[in-house]
Design an enzyme around this catalytic site. Structure first.
Site, mmCIF file in Angstrom:
data_model
loop_
_atom_site.group_PDB
_atom_site.id
_atom_site.type_symbol
_atom_site.label_atom_id
_atom_site.label_comp_id
_atom_site.label_asym_id
_atom_site.label_seq_id
_atom_site.Cartn_x
_atom_site.Cartn_y
_atom_site.Cartn_z
ATOM 1 N N THR A 40 -13.007 13.564 -62.301
ATOM 2 C CA THR A 40 -12.696 14.752 -61.506
ATOM 3 C C THR A 40 -12.715 14.472 -60.008
ATOM 4 O OG1 THR A 40 -15.016 15.304 -61.684
ATOM 5 C CG2 THR A 40 -13.526 16.394 -63.202
ATOM 6 N N ARG A 86 -14.617 25.167 -62.268
ATOM 7 C CA ARG A 86 -14.160 24.045 -61.470
ATOM 8 C C ARG A 86 -12.694 24.248 -61.108
ATOM 9 N NH1 ARG A 86 -16.622 18.532 -62.491
ATOM 10 N NH2 ARG A 86 -16.056 18.826 -64.643
ATOM 11 N N LYS A 227 -31.548 17.711 -57.293
ATOM 12 C CA LYS A 227 -30.721 16.845 -58.107
ATOM 13 C C LYS A 227 -30.685 15.487 -57.434
ATOM 14 C CE LYS A 227 -26.860 18.363 -60.896
ATOM 15 N NZ LYS A 227 -25.613 19.123 -60.865
ATOM 16 N N LYS A 230 -28.232 13.219 -54.128
ATOM 17 C CA LYS A 230 -27.552 14.035 -53.123
ATOM 18 C C LYS A 230 -27.846 13.478 -51.733
ATOM 19 C CE LYS A 230 -25.509 17.274 -55.406
ATOM 20 N NZ LYS A 230 -24.066 17.327 -55.358
#
Length: 404
Positions: A40, A86, A227, A230
């Site tokens: 993606t 998305r 997360k 990052k």
RNA sequence: GGGGAGAUUCCCGAGUGGUCAAAGGGGGCAGACUGUAAAUCUGUUGGCUACGCCUUCGAAGGUUCAAAUCCUUCUCUCCCCA
């Protein structure tokens, strides 16, 4: 100790559909398994990599790993673990990304065509016939059951389009297809894939009457609950054009103390005992080791050495600064003089002149170890008899201009 | 298809005609303290040719001396009903 134990010991295992059965199958012979990624974006990032580290451990133990590129599924978009839909990506962009992912994975995994190889679900998804698919595959899925999955429940709040709702069928079909083509009986992936994996296993049981397994890895968080991977610039991408080896190294060098042991186990191939020993020893040395190892795995030993050298020079007691992020500046530019603000913008240490100005006002700007307190200052050749300008923004960011 | 709510600066979220480049929080950056860690404290956080100018409050128009705030149309999102 079998390879399930190794994975468990290293902190990879979150859930397994049947760890007894899986261990048994693995003892009986090579198991073909797969990991999927949807292309993606233009590059993989570290968050994608946990299952691929696992792939290498499993392959080491004699199993066969398929890296499935989601050239087909990326056309839909997986709603799992996401609170928003998305954006749709153009087919051309997906194809381009697929190729980029394939290359990065080849670098990391080293596809040999036997113990590990890539596949692309575009090959069997792109031209599916809708009616046939519904009749053959769709009838095995219960909407009631699907809605009970956590992944969908979250999206019941914010909205879930029918396209995304179909994602699970496609991923299940992938598993079935890989079972048919390669006798693939295990799917591994991040824990957000649990629902999709289980659905695939059910499908294989119903259609082929065969037993398949699923294994998920924890979503890696840093100790402060973010997360993992990052950065200010976004994710920790593997593409050196997006995240330079220097920044990549710095990311690992600066992780929190509590994370060192865990990350050594997950993101390096050092023996487990050594990881534990490092984490219990001098924590800063352990971080250096972690940073070097991961950088070497992703960008190569040479890049790792350079990043380590540069770091030692920038943060230690001086030394060789030639490996710090660098740009070349024209001699003539420097001869005619350049304002400090422009210089900082040029180095990208400050995105705008206002930022550069703020940096100076707050006392964070240094050139060749001289603190800059005048934003109107003009830098010229007299600043760098040695030929280099070393700019610093605060304590952690450094940039070098060579004059040439 | 009908009815209702909404879209604000990196994110969340105030603001409902001038005092708004826009509260507060998060995040980021910088300073202090340190170990290139965490926690904590302080400052800062649209841009520029900077006591001024320009761009920003979903998009396009309009009213007004003056609009993020009022009107019109459009796009998108959510909720209720069918």
């Amino acid at each position: 100790m079998d390879c399930m134990d190794i994975l468990r010991e290293r902190g990879f295992v979150q859930q397994c559909t049947d760890s007894e059965g899986l261990s048994k199958a693995m003892r009986e012979g090579p198991v073909t398994f797969y990991v999927g990624v949807d292309p993606t974006g233009p590059s993989l990032h570290i968050g994608h990599m946990v299952p691929f580290f696992a792939l290498r451990h499993l392959r080491q133990a004699g199993h066969i790993g398929v890296a499935l590129l989601g050239g087909g599924t990326a056309r839909i978009g997986d709603p799992s673990g996401k609170s928003e839909m998305r954006k749709m990506i153009s087919y051309d962009a997906i194809d381009a990304n697929t190729e980029l992912f394939r290359k990065q994975l080849d670098r990391f995994v080293g596809f040999d065509g036997k113990t590990s190889f890539p596949a692309n679900n575009k090959d069997w998804l792109a031209d599916l016939n809708y009616i046939d698919f519904l009749r053959d595959i769709g009838r095995h899925f219960s909407v009631n059951k699907m809605l009970s999955f956590e992944a969908y429940r979250i999206r019941m709040e914010t909205g879930l389009s029918f396209v995304e709702f179909n994602y699970q069928l496609l991923q299940s079909f992938d598993f079935l297809e890989l079972f048919r083509r390669h006798r693939c009986t295990l799917q591994i992936g991040g824990d957000d894939q649990w629902g999709n994996i289980v659905a695939g296993i059910d499908l294989i049981r119903r259609v082929e009457g065969a037993e398949a397994f699923g294994l998920t890895f924890p979503l890696i968080m840093t100790s402060d609950g973010k997360k993992m991977g990052k950065t200010e610039k976004g994710a920790l991408f593997l593409d050196p054009e997006m995240i330079s080896p220097w920044d990549f190294y710095q990311y690992w060098r600066n992780i929190m103390d509590q994370d060192v042991g865990r990350f050594l186990l997950l993101f390096t191939f050092l023996e487990a005992e050594e990881c534990h020993a490092l984490a219990l020893g001098d924590i800063n040395e352990a971080k250096k080791r972690l940073a070097w190892e991961v950088t070497a795995i992703i960008h190569g030993r040479d890049a790792a050495d350079k990043a380590a050298t540069a770091a030692a020079a920038a943060f230690g007691s001086g030394g060789d600064l030639s490996q710090v992020p660098t740009k070349t500046m024209q001699r003539t530019t420097l001869d005619s003089g350049i304002g400090v603000l422009d210089l900082f913008v040029l180095s990208a240490l400050a995105p705008t002149k206002s930022e550069a100005r703020r940096l100076i006002q707050q006392g964070g700007a240094l050139i060749n170890d001289r603190k800059i307190d005048d934003e109107k200052l003009v830098i010229d050749s007299s600043w760098c008899p040695e030929g280099d300008l070393i700019l610093r923004a605060g304590k952690k960011r450094i940039f070098r201009f060579t004059v040439g």
